[in-house]
Motif scaffolding. Structure first.
Motif, PDB file in Angstrom:
ATOM      1  N   HIS A  80     -22.877  16.804 -15.712  1.00 41.57           N
ATOM      2  CA  HIS A  80     -23.908  17.154 -16.689  1.00 41.57           C
ATOM      3  C   HIS A  80     -24.178  15.939 -17.571  1.00 41.57           C
ATOM      4  O   HIS A  80     -23.311  15.096 -17.763  1.00 41.57           O
ATOM      5  CB  HIS A  80     -23.425  18.283 -17.599  1.00 41.57           C
ATOM      6  CG  HIS A  80     -23.299  19.614 -16.936  1.00 41.57           C
ATOM      7  ND1 HIS A  80     -24.389  20.316 -16.464  1.00 41.57           N
ATOM      8  CD2 HIS A  80     -22.217  20.393 -16.677  1.00 41.57           C
ATOM      9  CE1 HIS A  80     -23.971  21.469 -15.954  1.00 41.57           C
ATOM     10  NE2 HIS A  80     -22.668  21.539 -16.051  1.00 41.57           N
TER      11      HIS A  80
ATOM     12  N   LEU B 173     -34.460  26.742 -27.716  1.00 40.60           N
ATOM     13  CA  LEU B 173     -33.954  25.500 -27.124  1.00 40.60           C
ATOM     14  C   LEU B 173     -33.129  25.760 -25.870  1.00 40.60           C
ATOM     15  O   LEU B 173     -32.141  26.493 -25.888  1.00 40.60           O
ATOM     16  CB  LEU B 173     -33.109  24.746 -28.162  1.00 40.60           C
ATOM     17  CG  LEU B 173     -32.474  23.437 -27.718  1.00 40.60           C
ATOM     18  CD1 LEU B 173     -33.520  22.453 -27.211  1.00 40.60           C
ATOM     19  CD2 LEU B 173     -31.674  22.811 -28.861  1.00 40.60           C
ATOM     20  N   ASN B 174     -33.577  25.141 -24.809  1.00 38.85           N
ATOM     21  CA  ASN B 174     -32.907  25.290 -23.528  1.00 38.85           C
ATOM     22  C   ASN B 174     -31.943  24.148 -23.299  1.00 38.85           C
ATOM     23  O   ASN B 174     -32.259  23.010 -23.596  1.00 38.85           O
ATOM     24  CB  ASN B 174     -33.979  25.295 -22.434  1.00 38.85           C
ATOM     25  CG  ASN B 174     -33.487  25.970 -21.198  1.00 38.85           C
ATOM     26  OD1 ASN B 174     -32.732  25.398 -20.433  1.00 38.85           O
ATOM     27  ND2 ASN B 174     -33.887  27.202 -21.002  1.00 38.85           N
TER      28      ASN B 174
ATOM     29  N   TRP C  92     -24.598  16.039 -20.846  1.00 40.54           N
ATOM     30  CA  TRP C  92     -23.854  16.102 -22.111  1.00 40.54           C
ATOM     31  C   TRP C  92     -22.487  15.459 -21.986  1.00 40.54           C
ATOM     32  O   TRP C  92     -21.977  14.879 -22.933  1.00 40.54           O
ATOM     33  CB  TRP C  92     -23.767  17.532 -22.649  1.00 40.54           C
ATOM     34  CG  TRP C  92     -23.152  18.565 -21.740  1.00 40.54           C
ATOM     35  CD1 TRP C  92     -21.872  18.567 -21.255  1.00 40.54           C
ATOM     36  CD2 TRP C  92     -23.782  19.760 -21.243  1.00 40.54           C
ATOM     37  NE1 TRP C  92     -21.671  19.696 -20.477  1.00 40.54           N
ATOM     38  CE2 TRP C  92     -22.820  20.455 -20.461  1.00 40.54           C
ATOM     39  CE3 TRP C  92     -25.055  20.326 -21.393  1.00 40.54           C
ATOM     40  CZ2 TRP C  92     -23.093  21.670 -19.825  1.00 40.54           C
ATOM     41  CZ3 TRP C  92     -25.318  21.531 -20.758  1.00 40.54           C
ATOM     42  CH2 TRP C  92     -24.353  22.185 -19.979  1.00 40.54           C
ATOM     43  N   THR C  93     -21.912  15.544 -20.785  1.00 40.72           N
ATOM     44  CA  THR C  93     -20.604  14.933 -20.552  1.00 40.72           C
ATOM     45  C   THR C  93     -20.706  13.420 -20.701  1.00 40.72           C
ATOM     46  O   THR C  93     -19.884  12.790 -21.365  1.00 40.72           O
ATOM     47  CB  THR C  93     -20.122  15.264 -19.118  1.00 40.72           C
ATOM     48  OG1 THR C  93     -20.223  16.673 -18.911  1.00 40.72           O
ATOM     49  CG2 THR C  93     -18.706  14.798 -18.890  1.00 40.72           C
TER      50      THR C  93
ATOM     51  N   ILE D 263     -33.547  20.435 -24.197  1.00 44.91           N
ATOM     52  CA  ILE D 263     -32.575  19.527 -24.805  1.00 44.91           C
ATOM     53  C   ILE D 263     -32.754  18.095 -24.276  1.00 44.91           C
ATOM     54  O   ILE D 263     -32.445  17.136 -24.967  1.00 44.91           O
ATOM     55  CB  ILE D 263     -31.126  20.032 -24.574  1.00 44.91           C
ATOM     56  CG1 ILE D 263     -30.124  19.317 -25.494  1.00 44.91           C
ATOM     57  CG2 ILE D 263     -30.689  19.842 -23.135  1.00 44.91           C
ATOM     58  CD1 ILE D 263     -30.066  19.829 -26.882  1.00 44.91           C
ATOM     59  N   ILE D 264     -33.284  17.964 -23.064  1.00 45.38           N
ATOM     60  CA  ILE D 264     -33.460  16.635 -22.475  1.00 45.38           C
ATOM     61  C   ILE D 264     -34.429  15.803 -23.332  1.00 45.38           C
ATOM     62  O   ILE D 264     -34.201  14.624 -23.588  1.00 45.38           O
ATOM     63  CB  ILE D 264     -34.015  16.736 -21.029  1.00 45.38           C
ATOM     64  CG1 ILE D 264     -33.154  17.670 -20.170  1.00 45.38           C
ATOM     65  CG2 ILE D 264     -34.148  15.353 -20.398  1.00 45.38           C
ATOM     66  CD1 ILE D 264     -31.760  17.195 -19.880  1.00 45.38           C
TER      67      ILE D 264
ATOM     68  N   TYR E 271     -32.596  14.867 -26.538  1.00 47.89           N
ATOM     69  CA  TYR E 271     -31.654  13.753 -26.325  1.00 47.89           C
ATOM     70  C   TYR E 271     -32.412  12.435 -26.441  1.00 47.89           C
ATOM     71  O   TYR E 271     -31.989  11.509 -27.119  1.00 47.89           O
ATOM     72  CB  TYR E 271     -31.052  13.782 -24.918  1.00 47.89           C
ATOM     73  CG  TYR E 271     -30.037  14.865 -24.603  1.00 47.89           C
ATOM     74  CD1 TYR E 271     -29.273  15.476 -25.595  1.00 47.89           C
ATOM     75  CD2 TYR E 271     -29.826  15.252 -23.271  1.00 47.89           C
ATOM     76  CE1 TYR E 271     -28.340  16.458 -25.261  1.00 47.89           C
ATOM     77  CE2 TYR E 271     -28.893  16.220 -22.936  1.00 47.89           C
ATOM     78  CZ  TYR E 271     -28.159  16.825 -23.932  1.00 47.89           C
ATOM     79  OH  TYR E 271     -27.242  17.782 -23.588  1.00 47.89           O
TER      80      TYR E 271
ATOM     81  N   LEU F  84     -15.601  12.406 -26.028  1.00 48.26           N
ATOM     82  CA  LEU F  84     -15.383  13.457 -25.026  1.00 48.26           C
ATOM     83  C   LEU F  84     -13.906  13.828 -24.978  1.00 48.26           C
ATOM     84  O   LEU F  84     -13.048  12.987 -24.699  1.00 48.26           O
ATOM     85  CB  LEU F  84     -15.855  12.971 -23.647  1.00 48.26           C
ATOM     86  CG  LEU F  84     -15.922  14.034 -22.555  1.00 48.26           C
ATOM     87  CD1 LEU F  84     -16.988  15.074 -22.866  1.00 48.26           C
ATOM     88  CD2 LEU F  84     -16.202  13.394 -21.192  1.00 48.26           C
TER      89      LEU F  84
ATOM     90  N   ILE G 299     -23.088  11.665 -22.195  1.00 47.82           N
ATOM     91  CA  ILE G 299     -23.470  11.255 -23.551  1.00 47.82           C
ATOM     92  C   ILE G 299     -22.217  11.156 -24.428  1.00 47.82           C
ATOM     93  O   ILE G 299     -21.986  10.148 -25.098  1.00 47.82           O
ATOM     94  CB  ILE G 299     -24.500  12.238 -24.154  1.00 47.82           C
ATOM     95  CG1 ILE G 299     -25.838  12.111 -23.421  1.00 47.82           C
ATOM     96  CG2 ILE G 299     -24.681  11.990 -25.654  1.00 47.82           C
ATOM     97  CD1 ILE G 299     -26.884  13.140 -23.831  1.00 47.82           C
ATOM     98  N   CYS G 300     -21.400  12.205 -24.384  1.00 49.33           N
ATOM     99  CA  CYS G 300     -20.178  12.193 -25.201  1.00 49.33           C
ATOM    100  C   CYS G 300     -19.197  11.127 -24.715  1.00 49.33           C
ATOM    101  O   CYS G 300     -18.558  10.461 -25.522  1.00 49.33           O
ATOM    102  CB  CYS G 300     -19.528  13.572 -25.217  1.00 49.33           C
ATOM    103  SG  CYS G 300     -20.440  14.747 -26.244  1.00 49.33           S
TER     104      CYS G 300
ATOM    105  N   GLU H  48     -12.798  18.530 -21.678  1.00 51.92           N
ATOM    106  CA  GLU H  48     -14.245  18.556 -21.435  1.00 51.92           C
ATOM    107  C   GLU H  48     -14.619  17.670 -20.257  1.00 51.92           C
ATOM    108  O   GLU H  48     -15.762  17.235 -20.132  1.00 51.92           O
ATOM    109  CB  GLU H  48     -14.964  18.107 -22.726  1.00 51.92           C
ATOM    110  CG  GLU H  48     -14.718  19.073 -23.874  1.00 51.92           C
ATOM    111  CD  GLU H  48     -14.588  18.398 -25.242  1.00 51.92           C
ATOM    112  OE1 GLU H  48     -15.232  17.347 -25.437  1.00 51.92           O
ATOM    113  OE2 GLU H  48     -13.848  18.917 -26.104  1.00 51.92           O
TER     114      GLU H  48
ATOM    115  N   PRO I  69     -28.906  17.724 -14.375  1.00 51.01           N
ATOM    116  CA  PRO I  69     -29.027  18.356 -15.682  1.00 51.01           C
ATOM    117  C   PRO I  69     -29.578  19.776 -15.639  1.00 51.01           C
ATOM    118  O   PRO I  69     -30.411  20.140 -16.449  1.00 51.01           O
ATOM    119  CB  PRO I  69     -29.978  17.419 -16.429  1.00 51.01           C
ATOM    120  CG  PRO I  69     -30.791  16.764 -15.359  1.00 51.01           C
ATOM    121  CD  PRO I  69     -30.034  16.853 -14.070  1.00 51.01           C
TER     122      PRO I  69
ATOM    123  N   ILE J 164     -22.764  16.875 -29.755  1.00 53.01           N
ATOM    124  CA  ILE J 164     -24.023  16.135 -29.831  1.00 53.01           C
ATOM    125  C   ILE J 164     -24.891  16.708 -30.951  1.00 53.01           C
ATOM    126  O   ILE J 164     -25.407  15.975 -31.800  1.00 53.01           O
ATOM    127  CB  ILE J 164     -24.771  16.204 -28.471  1.00 53.01           C
ATOM    128  CG1 ILE J 164     -23.999  15.416 -27.403  1.00 53.01           C
ATOM    129  CG2 ILE J 164     -26.199  15.673 -28.612  1.00 53.01           C
ATOM    130  CD1 ILE J 164     -24.486  15.633 -25.981  1.00 53.01           C
TER     131      ILE J 164
END
Ligand code: SF4
Ligand code: SF4
Lengths: 249, 185
Positions: free
Chosen positions: B156, A246-247, B158-159, B22-23, B26, B168, B161-162, B172, B133, A196
């Motif tokens: 999660h 950044l978390n 990120w999973t 990160i949220i 995104y 993905l 999103i990819c 992963e 998240p 990402i």
């Protein structure tokens, strides 16, 4: 402020109130005394608290016991480890009374070695590692695992030749932290986030210092350790000159 | 994040950086068109998701605005019609019981009793998956569901999103479990 002017009840109290050491201590720490004396006993805190009823305790009762100076009971109940300090009660309370702050101070009153071993151990590990990893992950292992996984992705997945992971890169915009759980037990979970960040062209770096996202010293209610960990992390970000800490959450 | 944010204040630690989640990024990246996510993959599949608002991120840090970001991201990747809310939510959300060191405290029985409200909320949505998240939420909710003998994978963001961008990889997908294990490979 409010204490001096507030009307106290005229009826003879059932429980003889003692001066509560805790209540006084917490009041000193908080602006407006955390409103701890303003409780209306409405029970909104308790009715919305998932910890209500565990070990025969709930937030309103806990606050009342403090207010009545029953310090022995409040400093001995394991309930302080069952309240997650989630602040839902503060959010619900008409007086915004900070009960979790009180819980924190009571946790802190437990002799350190009697606090839950798992939390204590996690905090100790964070203090022992330069990355502040509660799982005790060494920074060189973190870096090795990340670079190893990166290579694997490049070799086995198409189109990721430019995927990059850097460590300790000065001037990066984002200092990305990482929960120890990933490098230690499920390193593949780091990859989607890298993808990402790569896709959006983010300028980010990992660090070998203060990289771990978790912080159990706060939950342990150990101010000194908590401060040490936060100082280490803050210094790590500033030493690299990053703009954002950044978390991943 | 909360521990650092509040720690910086509480101990008066001087610093030159800002704290970011990160949220929020995104959400910004999707709005700016930098992350071309899509929920098309789920149009026919119709897999439903519910969403946990982490206390540390929402109530204790950025409040409802970040909860909105969270929803915006989730809807963008799974489809608005496939996101089923728990109630109450956002800043008024119930803590799952994974916070405060509970998972490390050894009070397992109490931790699960604490999580009973969250478990019920999740089951009441009838959702196929739960998005969590936050690492503590993720572990706790996974444990609650597993302990109740239910089959609701916890994922999660990120999973997803990819997954939604078709990037993905095979390794992963640890948390996707059967229904989505092979999608888009
Ligand atoms: S919600 Fe606030 S005022 Fe009401 S009982 Fe709880 S602490 Fe007291
Ligand atoms: S902070 Fe503690 S007392 Fe307040 S609602 Fe959360 S678990 Fe209950």
């Amino acid at each position: 402020m409010a204490d001096a002017t507030m009307e106290t009840t005229r009826a003879t109290p059932m429980v003889v109130p003692h001066q509560s050491v805790f209540l006084d201590k917490v009041k000193e720490l908080l602006p407006e005394g955390g409103n701890l004396s303003m409780c209306l006993t409405c029970g909104l805190c308790s009715s919305g608290c998932p910890a209500s009823g565990l070990h025969d305790m709930d937030p309103r009762k806990f606050l009342r016991l403090c207010a009545l100076g029953q310090d022995e009971e409040i400093t001995s109940t394991p309930w302080v480890w069952m309240c997650t300090m989630c602040q839902r009660c503060v959010y619900a309370c008409p007086m915004a009374i900070d009960i979790p702050r009180l819980v924190y101070e009571v946790r802190a009153s437990w002799p350190r070695e009697t606090r839950p071993k798992g939390i204590l151990g996690s905090c100790e590990q964070a203090l022992k590692t330069e990355g502040n990893s509660a799982m005790g992950a060494r920074s060189e292992d973190f870096q090795f695992v990340a670079e190893d996984i990166l290579e694997e992705v490049k070799e086995t997945q198409e189109g990721w030749d430019d995927l990059a992971v850097s460590f300790n890169r000065k001037g990066a915009t984002y200092f990305l932290n990482q929960n120890s759980r990933e490098p230690v037990t499920e390193p593949d979970e780091m990859v989607p986030l890298w993808k990402i960040l790569h896709t959006v062209g983010a300028d980010w770096t990992y660090s070998t210092v203060g990289w771990a996202a978790e912080n159990y010293c706060m939950f342990l209610a150990d101010d000194e350790a908590w401060e040490t960990v936060v100082r280490n992390k803050a210094k790590a970000v500033d030493d690299l000159g990053c703009k954002y800490w950044l978390n991943t959450e | 994040m909360y521990a650092v944010r509040v720690g910086l204040q509480k101990f008066g630690i001087k610093h030159n950086f800002e704290i970011e989640s990160i949220i929020r990024l995104y959400a910004r990246w999707i709005r700016e068109g930098k992350l071309s996510v899509s929920s098309d993959w789920n149009k026919d599949l119709g897999i439903t998701f519910t969403l946990q608002d982490p206390c540390q991120l929402v109530r204790k840090s950025f409040g409802d605005p970040v909860a909105e970001d969270l929803r915006f991201v989730a809807k963008s990747v799974v489809g608005e019609e496939h996101l089923i809310e728990m109630y109450p939510n956002k800043s008024n959300n119930y803590c799952c019981g994974g916070g405060g060191g509970y998972l490390q405290s050894g009070y397992t029985e109490e931790r699960r009793a604490y999580g009973a409200i969250k478990l019920k909320q999740i089951l009441d949505t009838g959702a196929d998956y739960c998005i969590a998240p936050c690492h503590n939420c993720h572990s706790q909710i996974h444990d609650l569901i597993h302990h109740a003998g239910k089959d609701i994978p916890v994922v999660h963001l990120w999973t997803l999103i990819c997954l939604s961008m078709g990037i993905l990889g095979e390794n992963e997908r640890g948390y996707l479990e059967e229904r989505l294990a092979e999608l888009g490979l």
